[in-house]
Design a protein around this motif. Structure first.
Motif, PDB file in Angstrom:
ATOM      1  N   ARG A 154      58.776  43.915  48.301  1.00 11.60           N
ATOM      2  CA  ARG A 154      58.261  42.947  47.780  1.00 11.60           C
ATOM      3  C   ARG A 154      57.330  42.971  46.743  1.00 11.60           C
ATOM      4  O   ARG A 154      57.224  42.414  45.526  1.00 11.60           O
ATOM      5  CB  ARG A 154      57.536  42.084  49.093  1.00 11.60           C
ATOM      6  N   VAL A 155      56.304  44.043  46.793  1.00 12.00           N
ATOM      7  CA  VAL A 155      55.435  44.319  45.843  1.00 12.00           C
ATOM      8  C   VAL A 155      55.836  44.719  44.611  1.00 12.00           C
ATOM      9  O   VAL A 155      55.909  44.179  43.208  1.00 12.00           O
ATOM     10  CB  VAL A 155      54.326  45.313  46.429  1.00 12.00           C
ATOM     11  N   ASN A 156      57.031  45.820  44.617  1.00 11.62           N
ATOM     12  CA  ASN A 156      57.591  46.086  43.193  1.00 11.62           C
ATOM     13  C   ASN A 156      58.424  45.337  42.981  1.00 11.62           C
ATOM     14  O   ASN A 156      58.615  44.956  41.564  1.00 11.62           O
ATOM     15  CB  ASN A 156      58.366  47.530  43.658  1.00 11.62           C
ATOM     16  N   ILE A 164      46.461  44.293  47.205  1.00 15.87           N
ATOM     17  CA  ILE A 164      46.903  44.089  45.788  1.00 15.87           C
ATOM     18  C   ILE A 164      46.080  42.711  45.088  1.00 15.87           C
ATOM     19  O   ILE A 164      45.563  43.082  43.843  1.00 15.87           O
ATOM     20  CB  ILE A 164      48.533  43.730  45.592  1.00 15.87           C
ATOM     21  N   CYS A 196      58.072  41.794  42.710  1.00 18.93           N
ATOM     22  CA  CYS A 196      57.444  40.665  42.316  1.00 18.93           C
ATOM     23  C   CYS A 196      56.583  41.372  40.966  1.00 18.93           C
ATOM     24  O   CYS A 196      56.451  40.531  40.036  1.00 18.93           O
ATOM     25  CB  CYS A 196      56.391  40.263  43.246  1.00 18.93           C
ATOM     26  N   THR A 197      56.237  42.720  40.986  1.00 18.21           N
ATOM     27  CA  THR A 197      55.480  43.007  39.840  1.00 18.21           C
ATOM     28  C   THR A 197      56.543  43.080  38.790  1.00 18.21           C
ATOM     29  O   THR A 197      56.038  42.957  37.559  1.00 18.21           O
ATOM     30  CB  THR A 197      54.996  44.639  40.529  1.00 18.21           C
ATOM     31  N   HIS A 247      56.120  46.979  50.134  1.00 20.85           N
ATOM     32  CA  HIS A 247      56.435  47.434  48.889  1.00 20.85           C
ATOM     33  C   HIS A 247      57.829  46.933  48.102  1.00 20.85           C
ATOM     34  O   HIS A 247      57.763  46.899  46.858  1.00 20.85           O
ATOM     35  CB  HIS A 247      56.289  48.946  48.842  1.00 20.85           C
ATOM     36  N   ASP A 277      52.984  40.473  38.851  1.00 15.81           N
ATOM     37  CA  ASP A 277      51.926  40.666  39.750  1.00 15.81           C
ATOM     38  C   ASP A 277      52.564  40.279  41.014  1.00 15.81           C
ATOM     39  O   ASP A 277      53.447  39.798  41.267  1.00 15.81           O
ATOM     40  CB  ASP A 277      50.499  39.893  39.485  1.00 15.81           C
ATOM     41  N   TYR A 278      51.802  40.742  42.090  1.00 21.97           N
ATOM     42  CA  TYR A 278      52.246  40.204  43.493  1.00 21.97           C
ATOM     43  C   TYR A 278      51.382  39.020  43.898  1.00 21.97           C
ATOM     44  O   TYR A 278      50.179  38.895  44.136  1.00 21.97           O
ATOM     45  CB  TYR A 278      51.961  41.591  44.421  1.00 21.97           C
TER      46      TYR A 278
END
Length: 721
Positions: free
Chosen positions: A155-157, A466, A159-160, A153, A165-166
């Motif tokens: 990375r997810v957060n 995702i 990139c978002t 997360h 987006d991821y």
């Protein structure tokens, strides 16, 4: 594209039914065929039609039947009779268990507020979004999963926030990457979220050029064109130096940078002094190798960044992720065949029910004020900050946490700083634990609930996670003993508590997700066909832009700046290292890295499964021959690994594939064969050595699991093993 062939009625013989399903022994998502005869699971095999594994299964997936029918499975609800940790239990009914849980939670909520109840889970398998959903429906803003600050997360957060987006690796497309950079990841030993061991292995075989960034000489490193053996915890410096080379030598994709990125000039100024020579002193990677890697990646089309959790386990993780993500961004490898792609989102998320929280209640989330990319508006799904939660359990600061509901997590092995975790859990009024087996953590509970394993549940999932390019159905093939799925537990508990939301059946929620995904098929229809693959569209940014304030990939992040964080990536020395803490390094001169993946286990799970245990009977710690000789250690000896937080023992694996200044330990170890209630959790558990104390990542609250300091010695024959 999926073949619309009903499979639930296929038979190998008149008595056998074959169901298409999805292996969740890890969260990879390999397709499976479940053979059922007379309500018994008789065979599990890989689905040859699956886009992720094409019929193959790993050792963990092949052990699925052994897990389902293991004699040590938790079989029915239990209530603790003696003191916490006494191992004294009595069997109770589901009605009694759920009523007792509901009563306890109601009393705590009335006395301390809903925020005094914390929900926890392990890595992201089928029930993870249901944990947060139940917390929010109950009215508590506090839930956690270790990976939300330490794995995936970040990375997810990141990139978002900076891309909108991821991106995921385009591993199932016919176009293969010309160059793949494996950064801090062992995809052949782990298969995260639709980027499985098998499609990663196929991509590796088909790629013309490969780069591996890893302190250890993994299988991929041995086969790679370039192996960058960096000092643990210095990935950010290496990435910044590679960006420097790309910009200084004009290797960027000028058209993409000019039209689709924001802040390139500011980035160029930031990295101008950050040369490979600057990075060499920090990372130990020779400057010429850094240059060669940057050139190789930048000149290849398409080039793919295949990254892993190692980037996310030091307290500069967000800026590290930012720096690495910029490399494929400025080289034009975004949303192109064979590169990083944004998903088709063929499945809606599990409705989070976070809207059930008032703004005031939402702001009570532990860590809310300090870590906005974990706990606040900067998070795709806000979670609580684990060290702050543990503090609240122990001290009542900033307010008391009195109850902990744990679903599928062996907290004593998978949270950092295990002794601090133990102290925190022992201070709670009430613990509920749902799991497959009795573990050292389950032994601390007041109520134990037997959880169903993946062949025993219904579920819908979109993979890669995702992205949701492929929508898959788990099908309940069998149900053993009195085991319930976690989703069923949450729904029924919500009804017992008379909550206003969150009472739907799992199947009703699955149908909501299917409708939100826009595929036009229902969950019941999906079960018949197994999976649906959404047709892929590339270069979506040409017509849609990026979902950021500027409509572009933000090399200079306006969102981070708005939250009060640094908008450009930078290097930060790990807080516990020979450079930042030379006094400690005098006592603990070696650098400790943890978390290398073992192909036979998923995190701390499966140690009682004999077919897996045959492949890895004892925990291995990698040590260089020179370091081993200096300390009187031979290959196969037990050795002590010690630092300021504790002392564990693992078996020495002597190898030239690690720097003499570095020790690598496996994590997740406990010993189900050892006596209850501890099951040897303190013997070889790497998280006895890790830290859950500040400093934390400013944005995400991440604590330090790698690049720590340690010393070693041989375990002598008279010492306990």
């Amino acid at each position: 594209m999926n073949k619309f062939v009903e499979t639930s009625s296929q038979t190998a013989n008149p008595e056998t039914q074959i169901l298409k399903s999805v292996c969740r022994s890890c969260h990879g998502g390999c397709g499976t065929l479940l053979h059922v005869r007379n309500d018994e699971l008789v065979k599990v095999e890989g689905d040859p039609d699956s886009p992720f594994n094409q019929g193959r299964l790993c050792p963990i997936g092949n052990a699925a039947m052994e897990m389902v029918y293991h004699p040590d499975r938790l079989k029915y609800p239990m209530r603790r009779k003696g003191e916490r940790g006494s191992g004294d239990w009595e069997r109770i009914s589901w009605d009694d268990a759920l009523d007792e849980i509901a009563d306890k939670l109601t009393v705590i909520k009335e006395k301390y507020g809903a925020e005094a109840v914390h929900l926890g889970t392990g890595t992201g398998r089928h029930h993870i979004r249901w944990v947060s959903r139940f917390a929010f429906s109950f009215g508590s803003p506090n839930w956690s999963e270790p990976g939300f600050a330490q794995c995936f997360h970040p990375r997810v957060n990141t990139c978002t926030q900076t891309m909108g987006d991821y991106p995921v690796c385009d591993l199932t497309n016919e176009v293969q990457a010309d160059c793949i950079c494996y950064w801090g990841h062992q995809p052949l030993n782990s298969g995260p979220d639709g980027e499985t061991r098998f499609n990663a292995r196929d991509a590796f075989k088909n790629s013309q050029k490969t780069i591996v960034v890893d302190p250890r000489e993994t299988y991929l490193a041995k086969k790679a064109d370039l192996w960058l053996q960096l000092r643990p915890g210095t990935d950010d410096a290496l990435a910044l130096a590679m960006i420097h080379v790309i910009i200084e030598e004009g290797l960027q994709d000028k058209e993409f940078v000019d039209n689709y990125t924001h802040g390139y000039a500011e980035l160029a100024d930031r990295v101008k002094p950050l040369t490979p020579e600057w990075a060499e002193d920090i990372t130990w990677v020779p400057a010429d190798i850094t240059r060669e890697a940057a050139r190789m990646f930048a000149k290849s089309k398409p080039a793919l960044m295949e990254w892993g959790v190692a980037l996310e386990q030091t307290p500069n993780c967000i800026q590290t992720v930012r720096a690495v993500s910029i490399i494929p961004s400025i080289t034009g490898n975004i949303d192109v065949p064979g590169g990083w792609v944004f998903g088709m989102h063929g499945l809606g998320p599990v409705p989070s029910l976070i809207e059930n929280l008032s703004p005031e209640q939402n702001a009570k989330r532990l860590g809310f004020e300090n870590y906005k990319m974990l706990c606040g508006d900067g998070a795709a799904l806000p979670a609580a900050h684990i060290p702050t939660v543990l503090q609240a359990m122990r001290t009542g600061d900033p307010y008391p946490v009195k109850a902990f509901l744990i679903f599928g997590n062996n907290t004593l092995t998978t949270y950092g700083d295990s002794k601090l975790v133990y102290e925190s859990l022992m201070n709670l009024d009430f613990i509920v634990n749902a799991d497959l087996f009795m573990t050292p953590t389950v032994e601390l509970a007041d109520i134990v609930l037997p959880a169903a394993f993946w062949p025993e549940i219904n579920e819908v999932t979109g993979l890669p996670i995702i992205a949701g390019n492929v929508v898959l159905a788990n099908q309940q093939a069998v149900r053993t003993h009195e085991c319930w799925s976690d989703e069923e537990i949450f729904s029924e508990l919500a009804r017992r508590l008379d909550l206003e939301v969150g009472t739907e059946t799992p199947e009703e929620v699955f149908e909501q997700q299917m409708a939100a995904g826009g595929t036009g098929i229902t969950f019941d229809e999906l079960k018949k066909i197994g999976y649906y693959q959404v047709p892929m569209k590339y270069r979506k940014y040409e017509t849609e832009g990026f979902k950021t304030p500027t409509g572009k990939i933000e090399l200079y992040s306006t969102r981070l700046e708005e939250m009060g964080y640094e908008p450009l990536p930078y290097y930060a020395e790990p807080p516990e290292s020979p450079i930042s803490n030379p006094d400690m390094a005098e006592d603990y001169p070696l650098i400790l890295t943890t978390g290398g993946r073992n192909p036979f286990f998923f995190n701390s799970e499966g140690r009682q499964v004999q077919s897996c245990r045959k492949g890895a009977r004892q925990p291995l710690a990698e040590i260089h021959p020179d370091t081993a000789t200096e300390n009187g250690i031979k290959d196969g000896d037990w050795m002590w690994i010690e630092n300021s937080r504790g002392k564990i023992r693992q078996v020495a694996k002597v190898t030239t594939g690690i720097d003499p200044r570095v020790i690598n330990t496996e994590f997740g170890w406990w010993f189900p064969e050892d006596p209850a209630p501890e099951y040897g959790v303190w013997k070889s558990n790497a998280n006895v050595l890790t830290s859950a104390k500040p400093p934390f990542d400013p944005q995400m609250g991440t604590y330090q699991l790698r690049a720590l300091l340690c010393r070693i010695s041989k375990v002598e024959s008279h010492e306990s093993q």
